[in-house]
Scaffold this motif. Structure first.
Motif, PDB file in Angstrom:
ATOM      1  N   SER A  88      -5.815  -8.993  -3.376  1.00 43.35           N
ATOM      2  CA  SER A  88      -4.614  -9.804  -3.187  1.00 43.35           C
ATOM      3  C   SER A  88      -3.952  -9.483  -1.852  1.00 43.35           C
ATOM      4  O   SER A  88      -3.441  -8.372  -1.651  1.00 43.35           O
ATOM      5  CB  SER A  88      -3.626  -9.559  -4.326  1.00 43.35           C
ATOM      6  OG  SER A  88      -2.384 -10.173  -4.047  1.00 43.35           O
ATOM      7  N   GLN A  89      -3.936 -10.461  -0.958  1.00 45.83           N
ATOM      8  CA  GLN A  89      -3.262 -10.273   0.324  1.00 45.83           C
ATOM      9  C   GLN A  89      -1.760 -10.125   0.116  1.00 45.83           C
ATOM     10  O   GLN A  89      -1.104  -9.359   0.823  1.00 45.83           O
ATOM     11  CB  GLN A  89      -3.550 -11.458   1.246  1.00 45.83           C
ATOM     12  CG  GLN A  89      -2.904 -11.334   2.617  1.00 45.83           C
ATOM     13  CD  GLN A  89      -3.304 -12.457   3.560  1.00 45.83           C
ATOM     14  OE1 GLN A  89      -4.360 -13.069   3.400  1.00 45.83           O
ATOM     15  NE2 GLN A  89      -2.458 -12.736   4.535  1.00 45.83           N
ATOM     16  N   GLN A  90      -1.211 -10.830  -0.869  1.00 49.86           N
ATOM     17  CA  GLN A  90       0.226 -10.773  -1.111  1.00 49.86           C
ATOM     18  C   GLN A  90       0.669  -9.386  -1.552  1.00 49.86           C
ATOM     19  O   GLN A  90       1.737  -8.908  -1.165  1.00 49.86           O
ATOM     20  CB  GLN A  90       0.627 -11.810  -2.170  1.00 49.86           C
ATOM     21  CG  GLN A  90       2.135 -11.945  -2.354  1.00 49.86           C
ATOM     22  CD  GLN A  90       2.851 -12.275  -1.061  1.00 49.86           C
ATOM     23  OE1 GLN A  90       2.466 -13.198  -0.352  1.00 49.86           O
ATOM     24  NE2 GLN A  90       3.882 -11.501  -0.729  1.00 49.86           N
ATOM     25  N   VAL A  91      -0.155  -8.716  -2.355  1.00 48.26           N
ATOM     26  CA  VAL A  91       0.195  -7.366  -2.804  1.00 48.26           C
ATOM     27  C   VAL A  91       0.232  -6.409  -1.615  1.00 48.26           C
ATOM     28  O   VAL A  91       1.143  -5.585  -1.484  1.00 48.26           O
ATOM     29  CB  VAL A  91      -0.800  -6.870  -3.877  1.00 48.26           C
ATOM     30  CG1 VAL A  91      -0.549  -5.394  -4.205  1.00 48.26           C
ATOM     31  CG2 VAL A  91      -0.675  -7.709  -5.142  1.00 48.26           C
ATOM     32  N   LEU A  92      -0.754  -6.522  -0.720  1.00 51.10           N
ATOM     33  CA  LEU A  92      -0.765  -5.657   0.460  1.00 51.10           C
ATOM     34  C   LEU A  92       0.419  -5.976   1.368  1.00 51.10           C
ATOM     35  O   LEU A  92       1.078  -5.066   1.884  1.00 51.10           O
ATOM     36  CB  LEU A  92      -2.078  -5.813   1.222  1.00 51.10           C
ATOM     37  CG  LEU A  92      -2.210  -4.959   2.490  1.00 51.10           C
ATOM     38  CD1 LEU A  92      -2.020  -3.477   2.185  1.00 51.10           C
ATOM     39  CD2 LEU A  92      -3.557  -5.197   3.170  1.00 51.10           C
ATOM     40  N   GLN A  93       0.703  -7.258   1.563  1.00 52.20           N
ATOM     41  CA  GLN A  93       1.857  -7.635   2.379  1.00 52.20           C
ATOM     42  C   GLN A  93       3.146  -7.065   1.804  1.00 52.20           C
ATOM     43  O   GLN A  93       4.013  -6.585   2.548  1.00 52.20           O
ATOM     44  CB  GLN A  93       1.980  -9.161   2.463  1.00 52.20           C
ATOM     45  CG  GLN A  93       1.071  -9.805   3.481  1.00 52.20           C
ATOM     46  CD  GLN A  93       1.307 -11.303   3.568  1.00 52.20           C
ATOM     47  OE1 GLN A  93       0.371 -12.102   3.474  1.00 52.20           O
ATOM     48  NE2 GLN A  93       2.542 -11.700   3.742  1.00 52.20           N
ATOM     49  N   ALA A  98       8.879   4.700  -3.862  1.00 47.87           N
ATOM     50  CA  ALA A  98       8.559   3.275  -3.735  1.00 47.87           C
ATOM     51  C   ALA A  98       7.057   3.025  -3.696  1.00 47.87           C
ATOM     52  O   ALA A  98       6.588   1.967  -4.134  1.00 47.87           O
ATOM     53  CB  ALA A  98       9.214   2.709  -2.477  1.00 47.87           C
ATOM     54  N   ALA A  99       6.288   3.992  -3.178  1.00 47.25           N
ATOM     55  CA  ALA A  99       4.842   3.805  -3.019  1.00 47.25           C
ATOM     56  C   ALA A  99       4.044   4.280  -4.224  1.00 47.25           C
ATOM     57  O   ALA A  99       2.814   4.178  -4.224  1.00 47.25           O
ATOM     58  CB  ALA A  99       4.362   4.542  -1.772  1.00 47.25           C
ATOM     59  N   ALA A 100       4.718   4.781  -5.250  1.00 47.75           N
ATOM     60  CA  ALA A 100       4.007   5.379  -6.389  1.00 47.75           C
ATOM     61  C   ALA A 100       3.045   4.391  -7.042  1.00 47.75           C
ATOM     62  O   ALA A 100       1.888   4.726  -7.331  1.00 47.75           O
ATOM     63  CB  ALA A 100       5.017   5.901  -7.405  1.00 47.75           C
ATOM     64  N   LYS A 101       3.495   3.178  -7.275  1.00 51.70           N
ATOM     65  CA  LYS A 101       2.643   2.181  -7.927  1.00 51.70           C
ATOM     66  C   LYS A 101       1.457   1.818  -7.038  1.00 51.70           C
ATOM     67  O   LYS A 101       0.316   1.716  -7.508  1.00 51.70           O
ATOM     68  CB  LYS A 101       3.461   0.936  -8.256  1.00 51.70           C
ATOM     69  CG  LYS A 101       2.689  -0.134  -9.013  1.00 51.70           C
ATOM     70  CD  LYS A 101       3.594  -1.312  -9.367  1.00 51.70           C
ATOM     71  CE  LYS A 101       2.819  -2.394 -10.112  1.00 51.70           C
ATOM     72  NZ  LYS A 101       3.697  -3.554 -10.458  1.00 51.70           N
ATOM     73  N   TYR A 102       1.718   1.644  -5.755  1.00 56.16           N
ATOM     74  CA  TYR A 102       0.651   1.309  -4.802  1.00 56.16           C
ATOM     75  C   TYR A 102      -0.378   2.439  -4.723  1.00 56.16           C
ATOM     76  O   TYR A 102      -1.590   2.200  -4.748  1.00 56.16           O
ATOM     77  CB  TYR A 102       1.269   1.045  -3.436  1.00 56.16           C
ATOM     78  CG  TYR A 102       0.282   0.945  -2.299  1.00 56.16           C
ATOM     79  CD1 TYR A 102      -0.410  -0.236  -2.060  1.00 56.16           C
ATOM     80  CD2 TYR A 102       0.051   2.031  -1.460  1.00 56.16           C
ATOM     81  CE1 TYR A 102      -1.313  -0.329  -1.014  1.00 56.16           C
ATOM     82  CE2 TYR A 102      -0.848   1.942  -0.414  1.00 56.16           C
ATOM     83  CZ  TYR A 102      -1.531   0.764  -0.195  1.00 56.16           C
ATOM     84  OH  TYR A 102      -2.428   0.683   0.833  1.00 56.16           O
ATOM     85  N   ASN A 103       0.097   3.677  -4.653  1.00 58.12           N
ATOM     86  CA  ASN A 103      -0.810   4.820  -4.527  1.00 58.12           C
ATOM     87  C   ASN A 103      -1.583   5.108  -5.810  1.00 58.12           C
ATOM     88  O   ASN A 103      -2.563   5.859  -5.789  1.00 58.12           O
ATOM     89  CB  ASN A 103      -0.024   6.066  -4.105  1.00 58.12           C
ATOM     90  CG  ASN A 103       0.405   6.004  -2.655  1.00 58.12           C
ATOM     91  OD1 ASN A 103      -0.270   5.406  -1.822  1.00 58.12           O
ATOM     92  ND2 ASN A 103       1.545   6.615  -2.341  1.00 58.12           N
ATOM     93  N   ALA A 104      -1.134   4.522  -6.921  1.00 60.66           N
ATOM     94  CA  ALA A 104      -1.814   4.742  -8.202  1.00 60.66           C
ATOM     95  C   ALA A 104      -2.927   3.732  -8.460  1.00 60.66           C
ATOM     96  O   ALA A 104      -3.588   3.796  -9.505  1.00 60.66           O
ATOM     97  CB  ALA A 104      -0.796   4.695  -9.338  1.00 60.66           C
ATOM     98  N   LEU A 105      -3.154   2.803  -7.522  1.00 60.52           N
ATOM     99  CA  LEU A 105      -4.222   1.823  -7.716  1.00 60.52           C
ATOM    100  C   LEU A 105      -5.570   2.533  -7.846  1.00 60.52           C
ATOM    101  O   LEU A 105      -5.895   3.406  -7.037  1.00 60.52           O
ATOM    102  CB  LEU A 105      -4.272   0.850  -6.534  1.00 60.52           C
ATOM    103  CG  LEU A 105      -3.142  -0.178  -6.422  1.00 60.52           C
ATOM    104  CD1 LEU A 105      -3.246  -0.929  -5.097  1.00 60.52           C
ATOM    105  CD2 LEU A 105      -3.187  -1.152  -7.590  1.00 60.52           C
ATOM    106  N   PRO A 106      -6.380   2.168  -8.834  1.00 58.66           N
ATOM    107  CA  PRO A 106      -7.701   2.794  -8.987  1.00 58.66           C
ATOM    108  C   PRO A 106      -8.655   2.307  -7.902  1.00 58.66           C
ATOM    109  O   PRO A 106      -8.410   1.272  -7.264  1.00 58.66           O
ATOM    110  CB  PRO A 106      -8.150   2.320 -10.374  1.00 58.66           C
ATOM    111  CG  PRO A 106      -7.417   1.040 -10.591  1.00 58.66           C
ATOM    112  CD  PRO A 106      -6.094   1.189  -9.902  1.00 58.66           C
TER     113      PRO A 106
END
Length: 253
Positions: A48-53, A113-121
């Motif tokens: 998902s480009q939107q998630v990265l953005q 703020a980055a916890a969810k992003y950094n938890a991506l498998p």
């Protein structure tokens, strides 16, 4: 005799000092020129480009700005590039702020703020890799300029030189008048920078902005026929300064 011993001991002490004590001390002029980082994120197929953005604009950008960065802009590449790429342009007032910004985990707000992003498998990662280039602003334009009103087209251009001296002379050409000709003919600059870390070195990179491709084409034509440019480009000191040109068209995200 005592005086001779004093001189020898002083010289020896000076020789023992690290080079950074003298030669590598930044001058005031260097401190006043911005550093630019260009990050290129290569999207993973199907991600998902939107998630990265959202991560870049809502999490990373505020953290870098808290650490002292002065600009954070996102761009997408025009056309159908494969894989899809996202470009981030970040400006720093000096090298100290740039180095500080590499330690994101020192910012508690970022960590939260980055916890969810950094938890991506691993199977849900958003990009394959990102590359970074670091540039030092030119003397002739030490600070980034704001885009014109209504700018929707950004042109990122890299001029490669066949040697370090060729790039040095091309930078001098910009500082000695080419930037002024750009401004007169509607080639609206965002920044100019010498590549100090990154690919295609020795080289320089700059960014222009336009309302649309029609303005882009018309103003490049105006530049090419400008009498000051016609005179400047024939000077011997500026001969053979560019061996290859790379350009990418971007739009703001």
């Amino acid at each position: 005799m005592k005086r001779r011993k004093f001189l020898y001991s002083t010289m020896a002490a000076g020789a023992a000092l690290p080079l950074t004590s003298f030669a590598n001390q930044p001058t005031q002029e260097t401190k006043e020129k911005e550093l630019y980082e260009i990050r290129t994120y290569e999207m993973k197929f199907g991600a998902s480009q939107q998630v990265l953005q959202s991560y870049l604009s809502d999490v990373l950008a505020p953290s870098l700005m808290r650490m002292g960065a002065t600009t954070f802009k996102l761009y997408g590449e025009l056309g159908n590039s494969a894989p899809t790429k996202i470009y981030a342009l970040i400006s720093y007032p000096n090298s100290e702020v740039y180095l500080k910004a590499q330690n994101l985990n020192n910012d508690g707000k970022y960590v939260t703020a980055a916890a969810k992003y950094n938890a991506l498998p691993p199977e849900k990662t958003l990009y394959n890799r990102f590359s970074s280039s670091l540039l030092l602003a030119f003397d002739g334009m030490p600070k980034m300029m704001e885009p014109i009103d209504g700018a929707s087209l950004f042109e990122l251009r890299t001029y490669e030189g066949y040697s370090e001296d060729a790039v040095r002379r091309k930078i001098k050409m910009f500082n000695d008048g080419e930037i002024d000709i750009f401004l007169k003919t509607g080639l609206h600059p965002v920044f100019f920078g010498e590549m100090i870390v990154g690919p295609y070195r020795p080289c320089l990179t700059y960014m222009l902005n336009f309302k649309d491709m029609d303005e882009h084409d018309a103003n490049w034509k105006r530049f090419s026929s400008n009498s000051d440019w016609e005179s400047m480009k024939t000077k011997e000191e500026y001969a053979n300064t560019v061996s290859n040109i790379r350009k990418i068209f971007l739009s703001p995200l």
